[in-house]
Design a protein around this motif. Structure first.
Motif, PDB file in Angstrom:
ATOM      1  N   HIS A 152       0.897  -1.346   0.021  1.00  0.00           N
ATOM      2  CA  HIS A 152       0.313  -0.080   0.233  1.00  0.00           C
ATOM      3  C   HIS A 152       0.946   1.226  -0.068  1.00  0.00           C
ATOM      4  CE1 HIS A 152      -3.097   2.874   0.845  1.00  0.00           C
ATOM      5  NE2 HIS A 152      -4.133   1.749   0.912  1.00  0.00           N
ATOM      6  N   HIS A 194      -4.137   5.705  -3.108  1.00  0.00           N
ATOM      7  CA  HIS A 194      -5.493   6.421  -2.822  1.00  0.00           C
ATOM      8  C   HIS A 194      -5.210   7.454  -3.990  1.00  0.00           C
ATOM      9  CE1 HIS A 194      -5.821   5.441   1.598  1.00  0.00           C
ATOM     10  NE2 HIS A 194      -6.068   4.186   0.847  1.00  0.00           N
ATOM     11  N   GLU A 211      -7.303   2.915  -5.388  1.00  0.00           N
ATOM     12  CA  GLU A 211      -8.609   2.153  -4.578  1.00  0.00           C
ATOM     13  C   GLU A 211      -9.797   2.953  -4.633  1.00  0.00           C
ATOM     14  OE1 GLU A 211      -6.905   1.781  -0.678  1.00  0.00           O
ATOM     15  OE2 GLU A 211      -8.821   1.256   0.369  1.00  0.00           O
ATOM     16  N   HIS A 215     -10.289  -4.691  -0.545  1.00  0.00           N
ATOM     17  CA  HIS A 215     -10.224  -4.604   0.967  1.00  0.00           C
ATOM     18  C   HIS A 215     -11.489  -4.960   1.619  1.00  0.00           C
ATOM     19  CE1 HIS A 215      -6.947  -1.463   0.282  1.00  0.00           C
ATOM     20  NE2 HIS A 215      -6.244  -2.834   0.024  1.00  0.00           N
ATOM     21  N   GLU A 228      -8.709  -4.976   6.493  1.00  0.00           N
ATOM     22  CA  GLU A 228      -8.018  -3.662   7.296  1.00  0.00           C
ATOM     23  C   GLU A 228      -8.727  -3.256   8.350  1.00  0.00           C
ATOM     24  OE1 GLU A 228      -8.739  -1.273   3.435  1.00  0.00           O
ATOM     25  OE2 GLU A 228      -6.403  -1.202   3.637  1.00  0.00           O
TER      26      GLU A 228
END
Ligand code: FE
Ligand code: FE
Ligand code: ZN
Length: 295
Positions: A71, A112, A147, A217, A262
């Protein structure tokens, strides 16, 4: 096949080997980690010996590196370019992180898309696409996963349309390197009721292509559909609930796509904090909810 794992810690002394050991302790066959702090750009060098040992341990335990994900740190924001130095710094840092993935031989990185802050959605989308075009131009062998976001504040990427527009603005050779990571908490908070996951996937397939989904996720959410909040809850303890999450996890269209938890640690601000992942993975494999927090 179900590939499930969680967020894990990549620490200086054990690095990827620590990540694999932690994952195995949860019964995972997939995992995700940051290659350093998620809030800063400080990075320690990667130890080749530890990386080698980690990949050996993965092989022994049938963990396929294709189900393992890095990530990118939160601080990278490609959506706003009002400060050119900062924008260029983020692009270069993203490049560095992608090279770190190659060094670690973990070939998927989630990012992101960013927040447009003082600009607007259209400019945000343009800046993200432009940043990706520069960062990914000369880097091969790593897939970048944008994401799907909750739409908190001025976040870009909280709809299929946002992601479609970004991807459509990418240069041809960059487009092939860019994919999508879904997040059930973010989808819920963006306004998608996960009971309608099939309609969502149908629209996604028409506009982007379902083969672009490379990771999901899995999180419950503390908030209602469309709340734009982004607060992850433990599986079965939030507003999405266990049943709907199980339907997403076992949706045949999402089979073989790595699923990453997560969810927050239990007692997370206390001395006796512990990771929920072993329990959550067990429940998911059995498709049966157990109120383990209150047991
Ligand atoms: Fe994320
Ligand atoms: Fe996420
Ligand atoms: Zn989130």
């Amino acid at each position: 096949m179900l590939y499930i794992g969680s967020h894990t810690s990549f620490l200086k002394d054990k690095q990827l080997l620590g990540v694999v050991e932690e994952s195995l302790s949860y019964g995972s066959n997939a995992f995700m980690f940051y290659t350093g702090s998620n809030q800063s750009t400080l990075r320690f060098p990667i130890n080749e010996e530890l990386t080698k040992k980690a990949h050996e341990l993965m092989k022994e335990n049938n963990i396929d590196k294709n189900n393992c994900i890095v990530h990118a740190p939160f601080i990278i924001n490609l959506a706003n370019n009002t400060d050119k130095d900062k924008y260029n710094f983020y692009i270069n840092f993203l490049k560095q992180e992608l090279k770190r993935c190659i060094e670690l031989d973990i070939r998927k990185m989630v990012l992101h898309p960013g927040s447009y802050t003082t600009l607007n959605r259209t400019l945000g989308i343009e800046n993200i696409a432009n940043g990706l075009n520069i960062a990914l131009k000369d880097i091969d062998g790593v897939e970048l996963l944008l994401e799907y976001m909750s739409g908190k504040g001025t976040e870009v990427g909280s709809s299929i349309n946002d992601l479609e527009e970004i991807i459509n603005k990418l240069d041809k050779n960059v487009k092939d390197k860019v994919f999508v990571c879904l997040d059930t908490c973010h989808m819920n908070d963006s306004g998608v009721d996960l009971k309608d996951i099939d309609n969502f996937l149908e629209e996604f397939d028409k506009k982007i292509g379902i083969n672009k989904i490379k990771c999901i996720h899995i999180n419950d959410s503390y908030n209602e559909v469309g709340s734009h909040k982004d607060r992850h809850a433990n599986i079965g303890y939030g507003k999405i609930g266990f049943e709907k999450l199980i339907k997403v996890i076992y949706n045949p269209k999402l089979d073989n796509i790595p699923k990453i938890l997560e969810t927050p640690w239990i007692n997370r601000n206390e001395k006796d904090a512990w990771a929920p992942y072993k329990k959550e993975i067990e429940m998911i494999r059995k498709e049966e909810f157990v109120d383990y927090i209150n047991l």
